[in-house]
Design a protein around this motif. Sequence first.
Motif, PDB file in Angstrom:
ATOM      1  N   UNK A   1     -10.777 -15.858 -13.049  1.00  0.00           N
ATOM      2  CA  UNK A   1     -11.158 -16.081 -11.598  1.00  0.00           C
ATOM      3  C   UNK A   1     -10.215 -15.618 -10.744  1.00  0.00           C
ATOM      4  N   UNK A   2      -8.842 -15.938 -10.851  1.00  0.00           N
ATOM      5  CA  UNK A   2      -7.804 -15.438  -9.963  1.00  0.00           C
ATOM      6  C   UNK A   2      -7.699 -14.176  -9.961  1.00  0.00           C
ATOM      7  N   UNK A   3      -7.534 -13.266 -11.017  1.00  0.00           N
ATOM      8  CA  UNK A   3      -7.483 -12.053 -10.975  1.00  0.00           C
ATOM      9  C   UNK A   3      -8.537 -10.993 -10.356  1.00  0.00           C
ATOM     10  N   UNK A   4      -9.806 -11.722 -10.311  1.00  0.00           N
ATOM     11  CA  UNK A   4     -10.811 -11.166  -9.887  1.00  0.00           C
ATOM     12  C   UNK A   4     -10.913 -11.304  -8.329  1.00  0.00           C
ATOM     13  N   UNK A   5     -10.205 -12.526  -7.924  1.00  0.00           N
ATOM     14  CA  UNK A   5     -10.330 -12.499  -6.455  1.00  0.00           C
ATOM     15  C   UNK A   5      -9.014 -11.657  -5.723  1.00  0.00           C
ATOM     16  N   UNK A   6      -7.933 -11.353  -6.617  1.00  0.00           N
ATOM     17  CA  UNK A   6      -6.855 -10.567  -6.073  1.00  0.00           C
ATOM     18  C   UNK A   6      -7.568  -9.274  -5.996  1.00  0.00           C
ATOM     19  N   UNK A   7      -8.601  -8.803  -6.808  1.00  0.00           N
ATOM     20  CA  UNK A   7      -9.077  -7.580  -6.812  1.00  0.00           C
ATOM     21  C   UNK A   7      -9.910  -7.323  -5.618  1.00  0.00           C
ATOM     22  N   UNK A   8     -10.352  -8.375  -4.962  1.00  0.00           N
ATOM     23  CA  UNK A   8     -11.195  -8.353  -3.870  1.00  0.00           C
ATOM     24  C   UNK A   8     -10.236  -8.356  -2.559  1.00  0.00           C
ATOM     25  N   UNK A   9      -9.025  -8.590  -2.466  1.00  0.00           N
ATOM     26  CA  UNK A   9      -8.361  -8.437  -1.396  1.00  0.00           C
ATOM     27  C   UNK A   9      -7.860  -7.045  -0.987  1.00  0.00           C
ATOM     28  N   UNK A  10      -7.402  -7.105   0.234  1.00  0.00           N
ATOM     29  CA  UNK A  10      -6.938  -5.599   0.798  1.00  0.00           C
ATOM     30  C   UNK A  10      -5.677  -5.569   0.876  1.00  0.00           C
ATOM     31  N   UNK A  11      -5.012  -4.632   0.263  1.00  0.00           N
ATOM     32  CA  UNK A  11      -3.420  -4.514  -0.039  1.00  0.00           C
ATOM     33  C   UNK A  11      -3.194  -3.048  -0.452  1.00  0.00           C
ATOM     34  N   UNK A  12      -2.095  -2.619  -0.208  1.00  0.00           N
ATOM     35  CA  UNK A  12      -1.449  -1.156  -0.757  1.00  0.00           C
ATOM     36  C   UNK A  12      -1.018  -1.264  -1.824  1.00  0.00           C
ATOM     37  N   UNK A  13      -0.202  -2.216  -2.300  1.00  0.00           N
ATOM     38  CA  UNK A  13       0.363  -2.422  -3.669  1.00  0.00           C
ATOM     39  C   UNK A  13       0.437  -3.724  -4.278  1.00  0.00           C
ATOM     40  N   UNK A  14      -0.145  -3.850  -5.602  1.00  0.00           N
ATOM     41  CA  UNK A  14       0.002  -5.578  -5.938  1.00  0.00           C
ATOM     42  C   UNK A  14       1.359  -5.483  -6.762  1.00  0.00           C
ATOM     43  N   UNK A  15       2.054  -6.561  -6.660  1.00  0.00           N
ATOM     44  CA  UNK A  15       3.118  -7.356  -7.263  1.00  0.00           C
ATOM     45  C   UNK A  15       2.782  -8.403  -7.866  1.00  0.00           C
ATOM     46  N   UNK A  16       3.336  -8.679  -9.292  1.00  0.00           N
ATOM     47  CA  UNK A  16       3.001  -9.965  -9.949  1.00  0.00           C
ATOM     48  C   UNK A  16       4.302 -10.384 -10.487  1.00  0.00           C
TER      49      UNK A  16
END
Length: 403
Positions: free
Chosen positions: A302-317
């Motif tokens: 659920x959380x990763x699907x929601x991250x995928x729907x966000x707008x950003x340049x680069x993802x840091x985890x």
Amino acid sequence: MTYKETLDWMFAQLPMYQHKGKSAFNAKLDNVQLLAKHLGHPEKKFKSIHVAGTNGKGSSSHMLASVLQEAGYRVGLYTSPHLKDYRERIRVDGKPVGKNFVVGFVKGNKSFFEANKLSFFEMSVGMAFVYFVKKKVDIAIVEVGLGGRLDSTNIITPEVSLITNIGFDHTDMLGDTLEKIAFEKAGIIKKGIPVVISERQKETAAVFEAVAREKRSKIVFADTLVKERYKTSLLGDYQAINIRGVVAVLKELGTYHIKRKHIESGLKKVVQNTGLMGRWQLLGKRPTIICDTAHNTEGLKWVLQQIDRQSFDKLHIVLGFVKDKNLDMVLPLFPKNAEYYFCKPNIPRGLDAVVLYQKSAELGIHGKVYKSVKKALAAANHYASKADFIFVGGSNFVVAEVV
């Protein structure tokens, strides 16, 4: 004993699943029943709602408490684990139990705890129930710690039971199939007491229906019944499922006067009314920093699907787990096109960050190892631009160090 000395004794002397894992799991109710008798059976002196489930039980418990508070009731809330302070586990109208009560309860019953080798969780349940009686709550929301059938909270007879959903977590104790896990969760269904299931799942629905028939209990599948739409202050698209379960439970509370306005205001003021932390919680902007306590397959999806729907340049985890986490199940969920900051939560159960780094590398997930959660987040902040997105998670204990 001071408050700190009391907590040190509790954490050091008694097994606690939060820190020790399976060795702290006591798969029977004998001890907590013995404790209840010693305390004068406080579990029989207040009304309650019992909440179980793999994911969503914490959010749902806090939602229920918030709505009932908005309706003017005095509400107890027992949840676990805590993120920052032990007293988060036991609240009345959103206020944590007082330090003096914690000290007094342990001091007054310490010899009994030691003589009967009670677990950390059994002791905490007893404390919560005594506190709810002392505060004369109108109703208490009691969240299951682990499983349901053999959980220490399962000595109550609630007004309604709620089971949020079923997923693969704690399989070493609850079973290795969804059906087996569902059977353990269904253990909170009491004879003649209605049960609400937040989410109908084809693998588990028959299990719940069978137990409900045996107990002659009304069963409600909320996702097929509740049609109203409500908004909540808790961020995260997954809360929509929790809301349906909560609303269905409130409809089963026939003797409580709860209007739509109470539901609307309660759902919008969950954090304000109950102090809930760690659910898609915003920690910063520019870059956006979000943390979430999701730690099993279903929750992380659920959380990763929601991250995928966000707008950003680069993802840091910023990522850390506990040792007993099945990495083969959870790591493949994570995207490979992100920058990773591997860390170990500061508890004995924490998984070594080097082990996580090595396992992740085998799956094409790359990053660097950091000595602590805070150093990992500091590094992510340093390397991220204002248009980037930073996610912190993998474990309750990782989140606990940053909220």
